[in-house]
Design a protein around this motif. Structure first.
Motif, PDB file in Angstrom:
ATOM      1  N   ASN A 154       0.895  -1.231   0.158  1.00  0.00           N
ATOM      2  CA  ASN A 154      -0.062  -0.017   0.114  1.00  0.00           C
ATOM      3  C   ASN A 154       1.029   1.204  -0.121  1.00  0.00           C
ATOM      4  O   ASN A 154       0.995   1.801   1.073  1.00  0.00           O
ATOM      5  CB  ASN A 154      -0.788  -0.047   1.218  1.00  0.00           C
ATOM      6  CG  ASN A 154      -2.387   1.149   1.079  1.00  0.00           C
ATOM      7  OD1 ASN A 154      -1.993   1.726   0.281  1.00  0.00           O
ATOM      8  ND2 ASN A 154      -2.793   1.048   2.278  1.00  0.00           N
ATOM      9  N   GLU A 155       1.200   1.597  -0.998  1.00  0.00           N
ATOM     10  CA  GLU A 155       2.449   2.801  -1.141  1.00  0.00           C
ATOM     11  C   GLU A 155       1.451   4.130  -1.256  1.00  0.00           C
ATOM     12  O   GLU A 155       2.222   5.062  -1.095  1.00  0.00           O
ATOM     13  CB  GLU A 155       3.117   2.691  -2.586  1.00  0.00           C
ATOM     14  CG  GLU A 155       3.886   1.463  -2.518  1.00  0.00           C
ATOM     15  CD  GLU A 155       4.911   1.303  -3.914  1.00  0.00           C
ATOM     16  OE1 GLU A 155       4.345   2.145  -4.941  1.00  0.00           O
ATOM     17  OE2 GLU A 155       5.490   0.556  -4.185  1.00  0.00           O
ATOM     18  N   ASP A 156       0.251   4.153  -1.479  1.00  0.00           N
ATOM     19  CA  ASP A 156      -0.508   5.192  -1.110  1.00  0.00           C
ATOM     20  C   ASP A 156      -0.471   5.975   0.188  1.00  0.00           C
ATOM     21  O   ASP A 156      -0.611   7.071   0.231  1.00  0.00           O
ATOM     22  CB  ASP A 156      -2.082   5.049  -1.564  1.00  0.00           C
ATOM     23  CG  ASP A 156      -2.170   4.371  -2.892  1.00  0.00           C
ATOM     24  OD1 ASP A 156      -1.214   4.795  -3.755  1.00  0.00           O
ATOM     25  OD2 ASP A 156      -3.262   3.687  -3.284  1.00  0.00           O
ATOM     26  N   LYS A 157      -0.266   5.066   1.050  1.00  0.00           N
ATOM     27  CA  LYS A 157      -0.125   5.769   2.415  1.00  0.00           C
ATOM     28  C   LYS A 157       1.341   6.558   2.813  1.00  0.00           C
ATOM     29  O   LYS A 157       1.472   7.516   3.741  1.00  0.00           O
ATOM     30  CB  LYS A 157       0.045   4.747   3.671  1.00  0.00           C
ATOM     31  CG  LYS A 157      -1.455   4.135   3.687  1.00  0.00           C
ATOM     32  CD  LYS A 157      -1.515   3.302   4.904  1.00  0.00           C
ATOM     33  CE  LYS A 157      -3.015   2.694   5.110  1.00  0.00           C
ATOM     34  NZ  LYS A 157      -3.004   1.840   6.258  1.00  0.00           N
TER      35      LYS A 157
END
Length: 313
Positions: A154-157
């Motif tokens: 989850n690189e969006d965080k």
């Protein structure tokens, strides 16, 4: 007067003279002579007892002094009491040297005799001695690693990373411990900044300049100003203080090699034993007012007119 009366008066005067001389001699022996029960009195050589008059006087006085006194013997009974014997404390054998503070770290070195065999021998005693050892201060480099992390899958965080720890002088090349050592050497031991730089250079740190040390010193002083004002308010809260000022030679910043005269004001409290130093380039009433503000208590000072003017105002 008849011849007989003159002879009697002469004999009487000689007797009195002899008695006075005898008393004087006894006084001299009591003051300067040896004391003891076996001391015998002597009579002057020119004893006028040959006249037949003084002999009887001396004999009567000696008989009165030699006669034992008829005082009754009295017996005083003293009540017996028991005296408690103090327990003697065992004295620790001293080596004759001043002891070292207990707060100092002890590095213990155990020394056994040559050819000591633990299986065949036992320790029956020991001798302990202490000596002061000096270890050079250690200069180390603190490597601070701040990891950047991210959530798996989850690189969006985004990326997370801890903020750097706060420092007295942000983004400086040294830790606060180095600046604390710099202040201690300068203020407490009067070590010039260039000598402190030589110590660092001797350890292989040559990129720190004298300007860096001066900037760190002044920025640290500015950071400590809140403590200065707290101390000033605390001293002025007391009902009695002492104040004085003295001259101080100050190096000129714009003209190297020259100096001008400044003044160091001091406020001292006898109860807390605290002192507050305040520098001013002048000795005016404004400089004194910066130190004592609107102080309403008792201020002891010398006869400098500035203090009188502040009292009148």
């Amino acid at each position: 007067m008849t011849m007989q009366q003159l002879l009697e008066e002469n004999n009487q005067l000689r007797a009195e003279n002899f008695e006075l001389r005898f008393q004087l001699e006894q006084l001299r022996k009591a003051v300067f002579g040896k004391s003891g029960e076996g001391h015998q009195r002597t009579v002057p050589q020119d004893d006028p007892s040959k006249t037949g008059i003084q002999g009887s006087i001396f004999t009567e006085k000696q008989a009165e002094q030699d006669q034992p006194s008829k005082q009754e013997d009295t017996t005083i009974e003293v009540k017996a009491y028991k005296k408690k014997k103090k327990e003697s404390k065992k004295r620790v054998k001293s080596n004759g040297r001043n002891p070292f503070p207990a707060s100092l770290k002890r590095d213990i070195e155990e020394i056994y005799p040559e050819n000591y065999d633990e299986e065949k021998m036992i320790v029956i005693g020991q001798d302990v001695s202490e000596s002061l050892e000096y270890k050079e201060a250690e200069i180390a480099v603190k490597r601070r690693v701040r990891y950047r992390v991210a959530y798996k899958g989850n690189e969006d965080k985004g990326v997370l990373q801890a903020a750097p720890p706060p420092k007295l002088i942000p983004k400086s090349k040294v830790e606060d411990s180095v600046i604390a050592k710099l202040i201690t050497e300068k203020i407490l031991f009067h070590t010039p900044l260039y000598r402190f730089r030589k110590k660092l250079k001797q350890a292989g740190i040559s990129f720190i300049t004298s300007n860096d040390l001066n900037n760190w010193f002044h920025k640290t002083a500015e950071a400590l100003l809140p403590l200065y004002y707290i101390l000033q308010d605390d001293l002025l809260s007391h009902p009695y203080n002492q104040a004085d000022e003295t001259t101080l030679k100050v190096l000129c910043k714009n003209k190297p090699g020259t100096s001008h005269r400044g003044f160091m004001w001091v406020l001292y409290n006898t109860e807390s034993k605290a002192s507050l130093f305040h520098y001013s380039p002048s000795r005016s009433s404004e400089a004194c007012l910066d130190l004592i503000k609107d102080y309403k208590g008792i201020l002891q000072a010398d006869g400098y007119e500035v203090y009188d003017s502040l009292q009148k105002s």
